[in-house]
Design a protein around this motif. Structure first.
Motif, PDB file in Angstrom:
ATOM      1  N   TYR A  79     -18.679  16.175   0.337  1.00  0.00           N
ATOM      2  CA  TYR A  79     -19.027  16.384   2.034  1.00  0.00           C
ATOM      3  C   TYR A  79     -17.656  16.279   2.844  1.00  0.00           C
ATOM      4  O   TYR A  79     -17.641  16.847   3.839  1.00  0.00           O
ATOM      5  CB  TYR A  79     -20.155  15.505   2.189  1.00  0.00           C
ATOM      6  CG  TYR A  79     -21.561  15.969   1.640  1.00  0.00           C
ATOM      7  CD1 TYR A  79     -22.445  16.681   1.953  1.00  0.00           C
ATOM      8  CD2 TYR A  79     -21.595  15.105   0.568  1.00  0.00           C
ATOM      9  CE1 TYR A  79     -23.596  16.794   1.352  1.00  0.00           C
ATOM     10  CE2 TYR A  79     -22.974  15.441  -0.399  1.00  0.00           C
ATOM     11  CZ  TYR A  79     -23.643  16.365   0.230  1.00  0.00           C
ATOM     12  OH  TYR A  79     -24.917  16.545  -0.412  1.00  0.00           O
ATOM     13  N   LYS A 105     -13.495  20.134   1.798  1.00  0.00           N
ATOM     14  CA  LYS A 105     -13.616  21.730   1.751  1.00  0.00           C
ATOM     15  C   LYS A 105     -13.521  22.156   0.126  1.00  0.00           C
ATOM     16  O   LYS A 105     -12.635  21.619  -0.585  1.00  0.00           O
ATOM     17  CB  LYS A 105     -12.919  22.738   2.422  1.00  0.00           C
ATOM     18  CG  LYS A 105     -13.291  22.390   3.952  1.00  0.00           C
ATOM     19  CD  LYS A 105     -12.460  23.246   4.945  1.00  0.00           C
ATOM     20  CE  LYS A 105     -12.677  23.116   6.160  1.00  0.00           C
ATOM     21  NZ  LYS A 105     -11.874  24.120   7.257  1.00  0.00           N
ATOM     22  N   ILE A 145     -13.203  18.080   6.083  1.00  0.00           N
ATOM     23  CA  ILE A 145     -14.309  18.721   6.727  1.00  0.00           C
ATOM     24  C   ILE A 145     -14.340  17.855   7.881  1.00  0.00           C
ATOM     25  O   ILE A 145     -14.361  16.405   7.653  1.00  0.00           O
ATOM     26  CB  ILE A 145     -15.714  18.898   6.136  1.00  0.00           C
ATOM     27  CG1 ILE A 145     -15.619  19.882   4.893  1.00  0.00           C
ATOM     28  CG2 ILE A 145     -16.936  19.204   6.971  1.00  0.00           C
ATOM     29  CD1 ILE A 145     -16.442  19.761   3.871  1.00  0.00           C
ATOM     30  N   GLU A 186     -19.594  17.671  10.826  1.00  0.00           N
ATOM     31  CA  GLU A 186     -20.119  18.585  10.081  1.00  0.00           C
ATOM     32  C   GLU A 186     -20.575  17.942   8.486  1.00  0.00           C
ATOM     33  O   GLU A 186     -21.542  18.104   8.407  1.00  0.00           O
ATOM     34  CB  GLU A 186     -19.070  19.864   9.690  1.00  0.00           C
ATOM     35  CG  GLU A 186     -19.678  20.772   8.852  1.00  0.00           C
ATOM     36  CD  GLU A 186     -18.795  21.921   8.456  1.00  0.00           C
ATOM     37  OE1 GLU A 186     -18.781  22.701   7.702  1.00  0.00           O
ATOM     38  OE2 GLU A 186     -17.575  21.943   9.374  1.00  0.00           O
ATOM     39  N   ARG A 187     -19.596  17.004   8.253  1.00  0.00           N
ATOM     40  CA  ARG A 187     -19.737  16.306   7.204  1.00  0.00           C
ATOM     41  C   ARG A 187     -21.079  15.397   7.175  1.00  0.00           C
ATOM     42  O   ARG A 187     -21.895  15.490   6.185  1.00  0.00           O
ATOM     43  CB  ARG A 187     -18.574  15.756   6.392  1.00  0.00           C
ATOM     44  CG  ARG A 187     -18.478  14.185   6.950  1.00  0.00           C
ATOM     45  CD  ARG A 187     -17.160  13.594   6.152  1.00  0.00           C
ATOM     46  NE  ARG A 187     -16.065  14.050   6.950  1.00  0.00           N
ATOM     47  CZ  ARG A 187     -15.206  13.201   7.348  1.00  0.00           C
ATOM     48  NH1 ARG A 187     -15.255  11.751   7.399  1.00  0.00           N
ATOM     49  NH2 ARG A 187     -13.915  13.566   8.125  1.00  0.00           N
ATOM     50  N   GLU A 236     -23.600  15.930   9.025  1.00  0.00           N
ATOM     51  CA  GLU A 236     -24.729  16.930   9.158  1.00  0.00           C
ATOM     52  C   GLU A 236     -25.034  17.292   8.029  1.00  0.00           C
ATOM     53  O   GLU A 236     -26.416  17.052   7.362  1.00  0.00           O
ATOM     54  CB  GLU A 236     -24.482  18.019  10.198  1.00  0.00           C
ATOM     55  CG  GLU A 236     -25.694  18.835  10.321  1.00  0.00           C
ATOM     56  CD  GLU A 236     -25.246  20.111  11.268  1.00  0.00           C
ATOM     57  OE1 GLU A 236     -25.634  21.345  10.977  1.00  0.00           O
ATOM     58  OE2 GLU A 236     -24.623  19.863  12.252  1.00  0.00           O
ATOM     59  N   ASN A 237     -24.090  17.892   6.992  1.00  0.00           N
ATOM     60  CA  ASN A 237     -24.503  18.213   5.701  1.00  0.00           C
ATOM     61  C   ASN A 237     -25.034  17.183   4.832  1.00  0.00           C
ATOM     62  O   ASN A 237     -26.101  17.451   3.898  1.00  0.00           O
ATOM     63  CB  ASN A 237     -23.225  18.827   5.261  1.00  0.00           C
ATOM     64  CG  ASN A 237     -22.801  20.013   6.024  1.00  0.00           C
ATOM     65  OD1 ASN A 237     -23.456  20.748   6.611  1.00  0.00           O
ATOM     66  ND2 ASN A 237     -21.483  20.530   5.844  1.00  0.00           N
ATOM     67  N   LEU A 238     -24.318  16.095   4.801  1.00  0.00           N
ATOM     68  CA  LEU A 238     -24.951  14.639   3.962  1.00  0.00           C
ATOM     69  C   LEU A 238     -26.124  14.432   4.268  1.00  0.00           C
ATOM     70  O   LEU A 238     -27.109  14.373   3.459  1.00  0.00           O
ATOM     71  CB  LEU A 238     -23.981  13.710   3.903  1.00  0.00           C
ATOM     72  CG  LEU A 238     -24.145  12.686   3.362  1.00  0.00           C
ATOM     73  CD1 LEU A 238     -24.351  12.977   1.736  1.00  0.00           C
ATOM     74  CD2 LEU A 238     -23.051  11.459   3.144  1.00  0.00           C
ATOM     75  N   ALA A 261     -28.445  16.058   5.714  1.00  0.00           N
ATOM     76  CA  ALA A 261     -29.701  17.073   5.219  1.00  0.00           C
ATOM     77  C   ALA A 261     -30.248  16.905   3.897  1.00  0.00           C
ATOM     78  O   ALA A 261     -31.114  17.011   3.618  1.00  0.00           O
ATOM     79  CB  ALA A 261     -29.049  18.679   5.703  1.00  0.00           C
ATOM     80  N   ASP A 262     -29.085  16.581   3.085  1.00  0.00           N
ATOM     81  CA  ASP A 262     -29.386  16.571   1.519  1.00  0.00           C
ATOM     82  C   ASP A 262     -29.756  15.097   1.286  1.00  0.00           C
ATOM     83  O   ASP A 262     -30.669  14.657   0.318  1.00  0.00           O
ATOM     84  CB  ASP A 262     -28.017  16.514   0.854  1.00  0.00           C
ATOM     85  CG  ASP A 262     -27.524  18.168   0.823  1.00  0.00           C
ATOM     86  OD1 ASP A 262     -28.562  19.064   0.889  1.00  0.00           O
ATOM     87  OD2 ASP A 262     -26.516  18.376   0.380  1.00  0.00           O
TER      88      ASP A 262
END
Length: 184
Positions: A34, A37, A47, A51-52, A54-56, A58-59
């Motif tokens: 995360y 890139k 990243i 953004e990192r 948000e992505n982490l 979510a998972d």
């Protein structure tokens, strides 16, 4: 259950996280996936924090049982309360640096000798990683991790990473059994 495994680079956090996930119903997430890139060679572009996260996140919320490997110190206060258990791995600096040099050689192979940018990036990374025990270092360090552990709102297990992998897994299995028995 949400488990964090963290420590210095080269202390075995990813290895332990993967092994725990392989032997249980936990999914394994690694902070590096995360933070960086996807580039070839890897670990060249970061990243952005928002953004990192948000992505982490979510998972992270998709599964009931997650083991996350990596240092979350600089990712935001929300991670201080996100875990049920944290495992802090510590390893003798000489052994850790030996592991990291070997990993760099395996990761980049002949590029370490032939590609100036790869060689410089690897050298800078190893110099950074070697500062972990330095109390005056302002990057990821032992003293920073010790301070951060006081902020975590979960049980913390400190473990010497020189213990064989299966020994560490056995300790964690026992802890997970006790935790699930108390939270069923």
């Amino acid at each position: 259950m949400k488990v964090l495994i963290f420590g210095a680079s080269g202390s075995g956090t990813t290895t332990l996280g993967k092994e725990l996930a392989e032997r249980t119903d936990f999914i394994h997430l690694d902070a590096d996936d995360y933070y960086w890139k996807k580039t070839n060679p890897p670990f060249q572009e970061k990243i952005l924090l928002a953004e990192r996260n948000e992505n982490l996140n979510a998972d992270f919320i998709k599964s009931k049982n997650v083991v996350l490997s990596g240092s979350m110190v600089s990712w935001g206060k929300e991670w201080q309360t996100a875990f049920d258990l944290a495992i802090f791995l510590h390893l003798d600096n000489d052994e850790r640096m030996r592991r990291l040099r070997k990993r760099e050689e395996e990761r980049y192979g002949t590029l370490l000798a032939t590609d100036k940018k790869i060689r410089e990036t690897s050298r800078a990374f190893l110099e950074w990683a070697n500062q972990y025990e330095n109390p005056d270092f302002d990057g990821r360090s032992f003293s920073l991790h010790k301070k951060w552990m006081k902020l975590l709102k979960c049980e913390i297990i400190e473990m010497n990473s020189s213990m064989p992998l299966m020994g560490k897994v056995d300790v964690l299995f026992e802890k997970l059994k006790l935790w699930s028995g108390n939270h069923s």
